[in-house]
Design a protein around this motif. Structure first.
Motif, PDB file in Angstrom:
ATOM      1  N   ASP A 174       4.602  11.462  -0.336  1.00 43.07           N
ATOM      2  CA  ASP A 174       3.145  11.410  -0.301  1.00 43.07           C
ATOM      3  C   ASP A 174       2.623  12.747  -0.815  1.00 43.07           C
ATOM      4  O   ASP A 174       3.377  13.712  -0.950  1.00 43.07           O
ATOM      5  CB  ASP A 174       2.634  11.140   1.112  1.00 43.07           C
ATOM      6  CG  ASP A 174       1.231  10.545   1.111  1.00 43.07           C
ATOM      7  OD1 ASP A 174       0.662  10.373   0.013  1.00 43.07           O
ATOM      8  OD2 ASP A 174       0.691  10.254   2.190  1.00 43.07           O
ATOM      9  N   ALA A 175       1.319  12.784  -1.077  1.00 41.77           N
ATOM     10  CA  ALA A 175       0.695  14.000  -1.600  1.00 41.77           C
ATOM     11  C   ALA A 175      -0.472  14.401  -0.719  1.00 41.77           C
ATOM     12  O   ALA A 175      -1.092  13.557  -0.055  1.00 41.77           O
ATOM     13  CB  ALA A 175       0.225  13.786  -3.040  1.00 41.77           C
TER      14      ALA A 175
ATOM     15  N   TRP B 243       8.392  10.327  -9.744  1.00 36.26           N
ATOM     16  CA  TRP B 243       9.672  10.188 -10.423  1.00 36.26           C
ATOM     17  C   TRP B 243      10.351  11.552 -10.593  1.00 36.26           C
ATOM     18  O   TRP B 243      11.565  11.667 -10.482  1.00 36.26           O
ATOM     19  CB  TRP B 243       9.478   9.516 -11.783  1.00 36.26           C
ATOM     20  CG  TRP B 243      10.718   9.555 -12.625  1.00 36.26           C
ATOM     21  CD1 TRP B 243      10.858  10.081 -13.864  1.00 36.26           C
ATOM     22  CD2 TRP B 243      12.010   9.049 -12.265  1.00 36.26           C
ATOM     23  NE1 TRP B 243      12.147   9.937 -14.312  1.00 36.26           N
ATOM     24  CE2 TRP B 243      12.875   9.307 -13.344  1.00 36.26           C
ATOM     25  CE3 TRP B 243      12.523   8.410 -11.135  1.00 36.26           C
ATOM     26  CZ2 TRP B 243      14.218   8.951 -13.332  1.00 36.26           C
ATOM     27  CZ3 TRP B 243      13.863   8.050 -11.121  1.00 36.26           C
ATOM     28  CH2 TRP B 243      14.690   8.316 -12.196  1.00 36.26           C
ATOM     29  N   GLN B 244       9.566  12.587 -10.862  1.00 32.38           N
ATOM     30  CA  GLN B 244      10.138  13.923 -11.010  1.00 32.38           C
ATOM     31  C   GLN B 244      10.847  14.357  -9.729  1.00 32.38           C
ATOM     32  O   GLN B 244      11.948  14.916  -9.763  1.00 32.38           O
ATOM     33  CB  GLN B 244       9.037  14.920 -11.372  1.00 32.38           C
ATOM     34  CG  GLN B 244       9.560  16.293 -11.778  1.00 32.38           C
ATOM     35  CD  GLN B 244       8.465  17.178 -12.327  1.00 32.38           C
ATOM     36  OE1 GLN B 244       7.425  16.696 -12.781  1.00 32.38           O
ATOM     37  NE2 GLN B 244       8.675  18.478 -12.276  1.00 32.38           N
ATOM     38  N   LEU B 245      10.228  14.095  -8.579  1.00 28.88           N
ATOM     39  CA  LEU B 245      10.849  14.433  -7.299  1.00 28.88           C
ATOM     40  C   LEU B 245      12.055  13.547  -7.020  1.00 28.88           C
ATOM     41  O   LEU B 245      13.109  14.028  -6.599  1.00 28.88           O
ATOM     42  CB  LEU B 245       9.830  14.275  -6.168  1.00 28.88           C
ATOM     43  CG  LEU B 245       8.957  15.466  -5.812  1.00 28.88           C
ATOM     44  CD1 LEU B 245       8.013  15.089  -4.689  1.00 28.88           C
ATOM     45  CD2 LEU B 245       9.794  16.662  -5.406  1.00 28.88           C
TER      46      LEU B 245
ATOM     47  N   HIS C 180      -0.697  11.981 -12.756  1.00 30.78           N
ATOM     48  CA  HIS C 180      -0.681  10.782 -11.916  1.00 30.78           C
ATOM     49  C   HIS C 180       0.474  10.849 -10.922  1.00 30.78           C
ATOM     50  O   HIS C 180       1.545  11.372 -11.212  1.00 30.78           O
ATOM     51  CB  HIS C 180      -0.552   9.526 -12.783  1.00 30.78           C
ATOM     52  CG  HIS C 180      -0.944   8.283 -12.073  1.00 30.78           C
ATOM     53  ND1 HIS C 180      -0.066   7.569 -11.282  1.00 30.78           N
ATOM     54  CD2 HIS C 180      -2.130   7.636 -11.993  1.00 30.78           C
ATOM     55  CE1 HIS C 180      -0.687   6.515 -10.772  1.00 30.78           C
ATOM     56  NE2 HIS C 180      -1.942   6.531 -11.186  1.00 30.78           N
ATOM     57  N   ASP C 181       0.228  10.268  -9.738  1.00 35.12           N
ATOM     58  CA  ASP C 181       1.230  10.294  -8.664  1.00 35.12           C
ATOM     59  C   ASP C 181       2.564   9.696  -9.105  1.00 35.12           C
ATOM     60  O   ASP C 181       3.625  10.162  -8.678  1.00 35.12           O
ATOM     61  CB  ASP C 181       0.719   9.522  -7.445  1.00 35.12           C
ATOM     62  CG  ASP C 181      -0.343  10.300  -6.678  1.00 35.12           C
ATOM     63  OD1 ASP C 181      -0.426  11.530  -6.869  1.00 35.12           O
ATOM     64  OD2 ASP C 181      -1.082   9.683  -5.902  1.00 35.12           O
TER      65      ASP C 181
ATOM     66  N   TYR D 250       1.661   5.000  -5.884  1.00 44.80           N
ATOM     67  CA  TYR D 250       2.879   5.158  -6.695  1.00 44.80           C
ATOM     68  C   TYR D 250       3.313   3.825  -7.306  1.00 44.80           C
ATOM     69  O   TYR D 250       4.457   3.675  -7.710  1.00 44.80           O
ATOM     70  CB  TYR D 250       3.998   5.734  -5.827  1.00 44.80           C
ATOM     71  CG  TYR D 250       3.685   7.122  -5.318  1.00 44.80           C
ATOM     72  CD1 TYR D 250       4.079   8.249  -6.028  1.00 44.80           C
ATOM     73  CD2 TYR D 250       2.972   7.297  -4.134  1.00 44.80           C
ATOM     74  CE1 TYR D 250       3.776   9.521  -5.573  1.00 44.80           C
ATOM     75  CE2 TYR D 250       2.655   8.570  -3.674  1.00 44.80           C
ATOM     76  CZ  TYR D 250       3.059   9.670  -4.394  1.00 44.80           C
ATOM     77  OH  TYR D 250       2.742  10.939  -3.948  1.00 44.80           O
ATOM     78  N   ASP D 251       2.386   2.872  -7.360  1.00 42.79           N
ATOM     79  CA  ASP D 251       2.678   1.547  -7.912  1.00 42.79           C
ATOM     80  C   ASP D 251       2.843   1.642  -9.431  1.00 42.79           C
ATOM     81  O   ASP D 251       1.871   1.704 -10.182  1.00 42.79           O
ATOM     82  CB  ASP D 251       1.536   0.581  -7.555  1.00 42.79           C
ATOM     83  CG  ASP D 251       1.733  -0.792  -8.172  1.00 42.79           C
ATOM     84  OD1 ASP D 251       2.869  -1.105  -8.583  1.00 42.79           O
ATOM     85  OD2 ASP D 251       0.748  -1.547  -8.251  1.00 42.79           O
ATOM     86  N   TRP D 252       4.089   1.642  -9.857  1.00 44.63           N
ATOM     87  CA  TRP D 252       4.431   1.675 -11.287  1.00 44.63           C
ATOM     88  C   TRP D 252       5.768   0.971 -11.428  1.00 44.63           C
ATOM     89  O   TRP D 252       6.764   1.419 -10.878  1.00 44.63           O
ATOM     90  CB  TRP D 252       4.513   3.127 -11.775  1.00 44.63           C
ATOM     91  CG  TRP D 252       4.814   3.271 -13.234  1.00 44.63           C
ATOM     92  CD1 TRP D 252       4.448   2.444 -14.241  1.00 44.63           C
ATOM     93  CD2 TRP D 252       5.543   4.352 -13.846  1.00 44.63           C
ATOM     94  NE1 TRP D 252       4.897   2.918 -15.448  1.00 44.63           N
ATOM     95  CE2 TRP D 252       5.563   4.091 -15.241  1.00 44.63           C
ATOM     96  CE3 TRP D 252       6.167   5.487 -13.369  1.00 44.63           C
ATOM     97  CZ2 TRP D 252       6.203   4.938 -16.142  1.00 44.63           C
ATOM     98  CZ3 TRP D 252       6.804   6.343 -14.257  1.00 44.63           C
ATOM     99  CH2 TRP D 252       6.805   6.065 -15.629  1.00 44.63           C
TER     100      TRP D 252
END
Length: 275
Positions: free
Chosen positions: A115-116, A169-171, A163-164, A188-190
């Protein structure tokens, strides 16, 4: 043994593992500088005490027993400006390693949530803001949290409007080898993120935004018990902000990132000491 003494003992051990200075003297000798593990330990204590550079060194000067665990005496304490400069000298990679080691104090189970949140950037003068083009007043922090232990596994910081899903994905990519599942909210819906996670053998627990009947069907298949643990990432942020502060004092991005990582390290160690 007091909490701060137990905290210091764990900090020194982790700092030595992170910088590889087990046989090095903490205090300067023969014109040399302070050992990196001593500097890292002093910065962790600064955050633990929730004080400024000057105030934390003043407090530590009254704690010879705590300093002795680092390998320092009261006479060895550095000037606060030395501590500030050393903060920049130690590479970001060292702070990341320290965060990883601190999370391993809790034996993560591999089920994570992401989460952010936003941390305030301490107000600067209008003159400084104009001179440095200092316009963004918040720092976006994305954290990867182990849901079984509530330990922070990794963090990402940015002042940009990314974008979240891409931050997520980076994390996840950095930690994919240690994860079994990853829970996150609809921000994070992708679909590509889900596919990438599955390629890394990580089970995605990310709900779809509901535009079509099939989106409702996908969400109905998600394990609600596991997905419900996603809220623990918000709990971790709440504890960090309440106990260690909701703002970063540094003015430059690379210092702010170090401050956030350091806060997460201190949170992990405090939690291990408490348990």
């Amino acid at each position: 043994m007091s909490k701060i003494s137990r905290f210091t003992g764990k900090v020194v051990a982790l700092a030595k593992s992170a910088v590889g200075g087990r046989g090095e003297a903490a205090a300067p000798q023969g014109g040399g500088g302070f050992a990196d593990y001593a500097i890292v330990s002093l910065h962790c204590l600064r955050v633990y005490l929730e004080k400024s550079y000057r105030e934390s060194l003043d407090l530590l000067s009254e704690m010879p027993q705590i300093l002795a665990e680092i390998g320092l005496s009261v006479a060895d304490l550095p000037h606060h400006s030395t501590l500030v400069k050393a903060f920049d000298r130690i590479k970001i990679a060292v702070w990341r390693v320290l965060l990883r080691l601190s999370s391993q104090l809790h034996e993560p189970a591999g089920r994570a949530a992401m989460d952010a949140t936003f941390f305030d950037r301490e107000n600067a003068s209008k003159h400084y803001c104009r001179r440095m083009n200092y316009r963004v007043q918040t720092l976006k922090v994305t954290a990867l949290v182990d849901t079984a232990t509530q330990a922070v596994l990794d963090v990402h910081c940015t002042t940009e409007k990314r974008h979240d899903t891409h931050l997520g994905w980076q994390l996840a990519r950095r930690n994919a080898g240690e994860l079994r599942s990853l829970a996150a909210d609809k921000g994070y819906d992708w679909q590509r993120l889900r596919e990438k996670l599955r390629e890394e053998d990580v089970r995605p627990l990310i709900k779809h935004r509901e535009f079509r009947p099939i989106d409702h069907a996908h969400n109905a298949r998600i394990d609600e018990a596991l997905y419900g643990q996603r809220a623990l990432s918000e709990t971790v942020f709440s504890v960090i902000k309440r106990t260690l502060g909701n703002a970063v004092r540094a003015r430059s991005w690379y210092r702010e990132f170090r401050e956030i990582v350091l806060m997460c390290v201190v949170y992990n160690i405090k939690r291990a000491v408490k348990q």
